[in-house]
Design a protein around this motif. Sequence first.
Motif, PDB file in Angstrom:
ATOM      1  N   PRO A 112      35.030  37.095  38.107  1.00 44.34           N
ATOM      2  CA  PRO A 112      35.136  35.704  37.657  1.00 44.34           C
ATOM      3  C   PRO A 112      35.293  34.757  38.840  1.00 44.34           C
ATOM      4  O   PRO A 112      35.629  35.175  39.950  1.00 44.34           O
ATOM      5  CB  PRO A 112      36.397  35.721  36.787  1.00 44.34           C
ATOM      6  CG  PRO A 112      37.205  36.853  37.306  1.00 44.34           C
ATOM      7  CD  PRO A 112      36.225  37.894  37.747  1.00 44.34           C
ATOM      8  N   PRO A 113      35.035  33.458  38.632  1.00 43.54           N
ATOM      9  CA  PRO A 113      35.247  32.481  39.701  1.00 43.54           C
ATOM     10  C   PRO A 113      36.662  32.588  40.263  1.00 43.54           C
ATOM     11  O   PRO A 113      37.622  32.822  39.528  1.00 43.54           O
ATOM     12  CB  PRO A 113      35.026  31.136  39.000  1.00 43.54           C
ATOM     13  CG  PRO A 113      34.120  31.457  37.852  1.00 43.54           C
ATOM     14  CD  PRO A 113      34.534  32.837  37.399  1.00 43.54           C
ATOM     15  N   ALA A 114      36.778  32.435  41.566  1.00 43.57           N
ATOM     16  CA  ALA A 114      38.089  32.588  42.209  1.00 43.57           C
ATOM     17  C   ALA A 114      38.186  31.687  43.423  1.00 43.57           C
ATOM     18  O   ALA A 114      37.171  31.359  44.063  1.00 43.57           O
ATOM     19  CB  ALA A 114      38.310  34.041  42.615  1.00 43.57           C
ATOM     20  N   ARG A 115      39.408  31.301  43.755  1.00 45.25           N
ATOM     21  CA  ARG A 115      39.638  30.517  44.970  1.00 45.25           C
ATOM     22  C   ARG A 115      39.768  31.487  46.142  1.00 45.25           C
ATOM     23  O   ARG A 115      40.653  32.349  46.153  1.00 45.25           O
ATOM     24  CB  ARG A 115      40.894  29.655  44.844  1.00 45.25           C
ATOM     25  CG  ARG A 115      41.177  28.805  46.088  1.00 45.25           C
ATOM     26  CD  ARG A 115      42.230  27.759  45.830  1.00 45.25           C
ATOM     27  NE  ARG A 115      41.772  26.745  44.893  1.00 45.25           N
ATOM     28  CZ  ARG A 115      40.993  25.714  45.215  1.00 45.25           C
ATOM     29  NH1 ARG A 115      40.559  25.563  46.465  1.00 45.25           N
ATOM     30  NH2 ARG A 115      40.651  24.838  44.290  1.00 45.25           N
ATOM     31  N   VAL A 116      38.896  31.336  47.115  1.00 44.27           N
ATOM     32  CA  VAL A 116      38.846  32.229  48.263  1.00 44.27           C
ATOM     33  C   VAL A 116      38.558  31.404  49.515  1.00 44.27           C
ATOM     34  O   VAL A 116      38.326  30.193  49.444  1.00 44.27           O
ATOM     35  CB  VAL A 116      37.747  33.302  48.089  1.00 44.27           C
ATOM     36  CG1 VAL A 116      38.051  34.220  46.916  1.00 44.27           C
ATOM     37  CG2 VAL A 116      36.376  32.643  47.906  1.00 44.27           C
ATOM     38  N   VAL A 117      38.544  32.091  50.644  1.00 43.59           N
ATOM     39  CA  VAL A 117      38.183  31.452  51.904  1.00 43.59           C
ATOM     40  C   VAL A 117      36.808  31.961  52.322  1.00 43.59           C
ATOM     41  O   VAL A 117      36.593  33.173  52.444  1.00 43.59           O
ATOM     42  CB  VAL A 117      39.219  31.758  53.004  1.00 43.59           C
ATOM     43  CG1 VAL A 117      38.771  31.158  54.337  1.00 43.59           C
ATOM     44  CG2 VAL A 117      40.583  31.215  52.611  1.00 43.59           C
ATOM     45  N   VAL A 118      35.861  31.055  52.521  1.00 44.66           N
ATOM     46  CA  VAL A 118      34.509  31.384  52.967  1.00 44.66           C
ATOM     47  C   VAL A 118      34.202  30.566  54.216  1.00 44.66           C
ATOM     48  O   VAL A 118      34.299  29.328  54.191  1.00 44.66           O
ATOM     49  CB  VAL A 118      33.460  31.079  51.877  1.00 44.66           C
ATOM     50  CG1 VAL A 118      32.066  31.467  52.372  1.00 44.66           C
ATOM     51  CG2 VAL A 118      33.788  31.790  50.584  1.00 44.66           C
ATOM     52  N   ASP A 119      33.848  31.261  55.295  1.00 44.27           N
ATOM     53  CA  ASP A 119      33.547  30.573  56.559  1.00 44.27           C
ATOM     54  C   ASP A 119      34.683  29.633  56.967  1.00 44.27           C
ATOM     55  O   ASP A 119      34.456  28.518  57.460  1.00 44.27           O
ATOM     56  CB  ASP A 119      32.235  29.781  56.436  1.00 44.27           C
ATOM     57  CG  ASP A 119      31.042  30.664  56.114  1.00 44.27           C
ATOM     58  OD1 ASP A 119      31.065  31.837  56.519  1.00 44.27           O
ATOM     59  OD2 ASP A 119      30.111  30.181  55.448  1.00 44.27           O
ATOM     60  N   GLY A 120      35.912  30.088  56.728  1.00 46.32           N
ATOM     61  CA  GLY A 120      37.079  29.307  57.129  1.00 46.32           C
ATOM     62  C   GLY A 120      37.442  28.171  56.197  1.00 46.32           C
ATOM     63  O   GLY A 120      38.396  27.435  56.471  1.00 46.32           O
ATOM     64  N   VAL A 121      36.703  28.032  55.091  1.00 48.07           N
ATOM     65  CA  VAL A 121      36.953  26.934  54.161  1.00 48.07           C
ATOM     66  C   VAL A 121      37.497  27.479  52.846  1.00 48.07           C
ATOM     67  O   VAL A 121      36.916  28.417  52.261  1.00 48.07           O
ATOM     68  CB  VAL A 121      35.655  26.139  53.892  1.00 48.07           C
ATOM     69  CG1 VAL A 121      35.915  25.027  52.875  1.00 48.07           C
ATOM     70  CG2 VAL A 121      35.105  25.570  55.193  1.00 48.07           C
ATOM     71  N   ASP A 122      38.580  26.922  52.383  1.00 48.22           N
ATOM     72  CA  ASP A 122      39.181  27.316  51.112  1.00 48.22           C
ATOM     73  C   ASP A 122      38.430  26.624  49.964  1.00 48.22           C
ATOM     74  O   ASP A 122      38.366  25.385  49.924  1.00 48.22           O
ATOM     75  CB  ASP A 122      40.659  26.918  51.099  1.00 48.22           C
ATOM     76  CG  ASP A 122      41.349  27.342  49.816  1.00 48.22           C
ATOM     77  OD1 ASP A 122      41.345  28.552  49.530  1.00 48.22           O
ATOM     78  OD2 ASP A 122      41.868  26.461  49.106  1.00 48.22           O
TER      79      ASP A 122
END
Length: 269
Positions: A112-122
């Motif tokens: 499911p959709p989740a809050r994560v860090v991608v390329d240093g961006v939350d």
Amino acid sequence: MVKVGGSLGDDMSRACADIRDLVAEGSSVVVVHGGGAESDRLAAELGRTTRYLTSGGGRRSRYTDAEALDSLTLGMLGRVKPPLVVELLRTGVRAVGLSGVDGGLVTARRTPPARVVVDGVDRVVRDDLSGRIADVDPHLLRTLLDGGYVPVVSPPALDPEAGPLNVDADRFAARLAVALGADWLIVLSNVPGLLRDQDDPASLVAEVPCDDLAAHLDLAGGRMKVKLRSAGEARLAGVPHVVLADGRVPSPVLAARAGSGTTFVEGAR
């Protein structure tokens, strides 16, 4: 059940020779493979960037948007699987290449959709096409095994609503082994097994008690943590013999069956 890591490359031929010998003795064998490294090379050739996301708990995993899933599928099904099937056929094994999608073999639920860090961006990721395995239907594999074939299987798995999903190949192998009631799950990679010191092959942990798995996870880094968890889960779910072993040595499958590598046991010794 023999799981070969995509990182083994040409070393896979050693496992194939062992599989030939096991089949000649009357054993039924299923081969599982991954292919993340080859998929990354393919993505680079296509001008695509391999990205990773980090969960709030610190877990790092591949960011599998539609483009990344395409690279993974092309890499596993187009570059890793055909040479492996051809090598087995060359040795006289009747190998058949499959994915988890074929025949609804492995089904999964999309993350499911989740809050994560991608390329240093939350941020909240909503387009990740990865998932966790929900079910295994071993009927197709049993049909092939009964016919004298050796299935060569890999992700992706199938979400009936979302379509193909990226799932972890080690968990994939463990779940197949449990569903088939396999006697052995042998996971081959480019390391001797679990090491106390990553730079010292002599520091091999020969046995891991499944009731003390958490303590051993501290010794593992990166992919080895997933291998440990998957192997431990398979052992606790009833697979009698589970081994993490070195796929680069001569006769790696037979060596693992003879005691090399890291073996999983039910209780403390």
